[in-house]
Design an enzyme around this catalytic site. Structure first.
Site, PDB file in Angstrom:
ATOM      1  N   CYS A 283     -17.735 -17.852  15.397  1.00 46.28           N
ATOM      2  CA  CYS A 283     -18.979 -18.495  14.975  1.00 46.28           C
ATOM      3  C   CYS A 283     -19.359 -18.023  13.580  1.00 46.28           C
ATOM      4  O   CYS A 283     -20.043 -18.713  12.843  1.00 46.28           O
ATOM      5  CB  CYS A 283     -20.087 -18.195  15.968  1.00 46.28           C
ATOM      6  SG  CYS A 283     -20.223 -16.459  16.362  1.00 46.28           S
ATOM      7  N   GLU A 384     -19.147 -27.922  11.491  1.00 47.94           N
ATOM      8  CA  GLU A 384     -18.338 -26.776  11.916  1.00 47.94           C
ATOM      9  C   GLU A 384     -16.977 -27.276  12.408  1.00 47.94           C
ATOM     10  O   GLU A 384     -16.902 -28.051  13.352  1.00 47.94           O
ATOM     11  CB  GLU A 384     -19.061 -26.032  13.054  1.00 47.94           C
ATOM     12  CG  GLU A 384     -18.353 -24.741  13.432  1.00 47.94           C
ATOM     13  CD  GLU A 384     -18.954 -24.095  14.673  1.00 47.94           C
ATOM     14  OE1 GLU A 384     -19.243 -24.816  15.643  1.00 47.94           O
ATOM     15  OE2 GLU A 384     -19.121 -22.865  14.668  1.00 47.94           O
TER      16      GLU A 384
END
Ligand code: NAD
Length: 495
Positions: A283, A384
């Protein structure tokens, strides 16, 4: 081959309807590693009932005693670190140093939260009135539903289970479907450490069949989620409708700013490991490199050279620097984003292909990939990707670089490389992210500090330790006034 089972009320059991699903090795998809229960709402219900039944006695156990069990669990994690690391490498694909780091994070967290059993500080403040106390104490919340992703298959369950337990809650963990064996081995060590049955329960399976029934179960008092923003946003609504405390930590699009006075050795190494370590599946991965035009060409040449030297391979091979991505779905998603970047007009300067050399032929390997001429508005600069793909953006000034860095829906982690103390101080102040790194990459967190992000990344209290950390999720405050004046209320107020 491993037959993984659910843990319900201290017993290892199959799914109620006996269904299972396969787990395959991402480094060689021909290898079936085992089978896990393909559970349903009936299994969730059994696990939640067990957690509910175990709650009163666990909540009444003195916190230092709960801490002693966590301490024993930490000792067991140390003893089994290599075995767990190998499981992470096989099931999720990490190279061994990173797989062992995943386990070490859990060890650190478990020791840390064990120590919290002797703290769990409340507050005592002076009362307005004589002969009266005013204090607030932390109390547990009840049964927690915990939902975790695959990219830190040992560490993230530990981030949720250990603060929940030390605070006196009981839990049901639903691990990612990609990594159920890691979760089962982790939870087994907590059982071995002496947890009473039902305090920790494990239900393996898929999001819609297990995650959602868990989050919505009326006997689940609160929910903690880490994963994609899309799923987190949906669970946030479901939790709010049911008035459940909820936290989520989701995606990132983390920038590294490299100024023209940066130490290039440090900056290139930070960009390489931040961008391509764990195949970009962190992340906190550094997926946007915002590079000052004064050193742009030199930085880029060294970045490409570094990427070329990275050896792709099975995580268990000590020569490997970068492993596969985790699954067929993730593999396709990353390759699709590479195609999107090409079509958007970014320049592919390195990588961009699946990697099928030698022993990698049957795995989900993707070359480290570098795009330049990336505009901030492009999808590859905004969304992302969660793979080994970095976008390089050019900047002419610190203020522009910070604006670009903050131009993202996410705000987990951000870094700057500079030797100028003023530039570092300005970046520290103005980068809008939960974690800011000066002369270090966007990755790597310490358990005694809170972990989480701003904007769409995080909602609710942060993970891990420190002020604003996990104990703010896993406890609620109770305020106690004790009147020992012996006076009637009216007289006491008047005095
Ligand atoms: P995901 O959202 O697909 O899955 C996460 C978990 O949610 C899994 O256990 C999954 O089965 C479950 N789930 C899926 N659909 C569900 C539903 N409808 N209801 C309930 N549960 C459901 O995410 P992933 O692919 O496993 O993980 C990658 C994501 O996690 C990335 O976006 C990454 O940035 C994020 N992540 C964030 C952090 C952080 O702390 N900010 C840490 C690690 C990973």
């Amino acid at each position: 081959m491993e037959q993984i089972q659910n843990l319900i009320n201290g017993r290892w059991v199959a799914a109620a309807d006996g269904k299972t699903f396969e787990i395959r090795n991402p480094a060689d998809r021909r290898e079936i590693l085992g089978h896990a229960p393909d559970s349903s709402a009936a299994d969730v219900d059994a696990a939640v009932r067990a957690a509910r039944a175990a709650y009163p006695a666990w909540a009444a156990t003195p916190a230092p005693k709960r801490g002693e069990i966590l301490y024993r669990a930490a000792e067991l994690l140390v003893r089994h670190k290599t075995r767990l690391g190998i499981q992470v490498a096989r099931e999720m694909g990490k190279v061994m140093p990173e797989a062992l780091g995943d386990v070490q994070e859990a060890i650190d967290m478990t020791y840390y939260m064990a120590g919290e059993g002797r703290r769990l500080f409340g507050e005592t403040v002076p009362s307005e009135l004589p002969n009266k106390d005013a204090k607030s104490i932390r109390v547990p919340i009840g049964v927690f539903g915990l939902i975790t992703p695959w990219n830190f298959p040992i560490a993230i369950p530990s981030w949720k289970i250990t603060p929940a337990l030390i605070a006196g809650n009981t839990v049901v963990l639903k691990p990612a479907e990609e990594t159920p064996a890691c979760a089962a081995q982790f939870v087994a060590l907590f059982q071995e450490a002496g947890l009473p049955p039902g305090v920790v329960n494990l239900v393996c399976g898929f999001g819609a069949q297990v995650g959602e029934p868990l989050a919505c179960h009326p006997e689940v008092d609160a929910v903690s989620f880490t994963g994609s923003h899309a799923v987190g946003a949906r669970l946030a609504v479901l939790a709010a409708e049911r008035h459940k405390p909820f936290m989520m930590e989701t995606g990132g699009k983390n920038p590294i700013i490299v100024m023209d006075d940066a130490n290039l050795d440090l900056a290139v190494s930070g960009a390489l490991w931040g961008g391509f370590g764990t195949s970009g599946q962190r992340c906190t991965a550094a997926s946007r490199l915002i590079v000052h035009e004064g050193i742009y060409d030199r930085f880029l040449a060294r970045l490409i050279d570094g990427a070329r030297r990275l050896k792709l391979g099975n995580g268990l091979d000590p020569a490997s620097d970068v492993g596969p991505v985790v699954s067929a779905e993730q593999y396709q998603k990353v390759l699709d984003y590479i195609e999107i970047g090409r079509r958007e007009g970014a320049t592919l300067v390195y990588g961009g292909e699946a990697y099928r050399e030698g022993t990698c032929a049957e795995g989900y390997f993707i070359q480290p990939t570098i795009f330049t001429d990336v505009q901030p508005s492009m999808r590859i600069a905004q969304e992302e990707i969660f793979g080994p793909v970095v976008c390089v953006l050019k900047t002419g000034s610190l203020s522009e670089a910070i604006r670009m860095a903050n131009d993202s829906a996410f705000g987990l982690s951000a870094a700057i490389y500079t030797q100028n103390v003023n530039a570092a101080a300005i970046a520290e102040r103005d980068l809008d992210a939960g974690l800011v790194y000066i002369n270090a990459s966007t990755i790597g967190a310490e358990v005694q500090m809170p972990f989480g992000g701003t904007r769409l990344t995080g909602l609710g209290p942060r993970e891990a330790g420190g002020r604003g950390g996990a104990l703010d999720l896993y406890t609620k405050w109770k305020v106690i006034y004790r009147d020992f004046s012996g006076k009637l209320q009216k007289a006491q107020i008047a005095s």
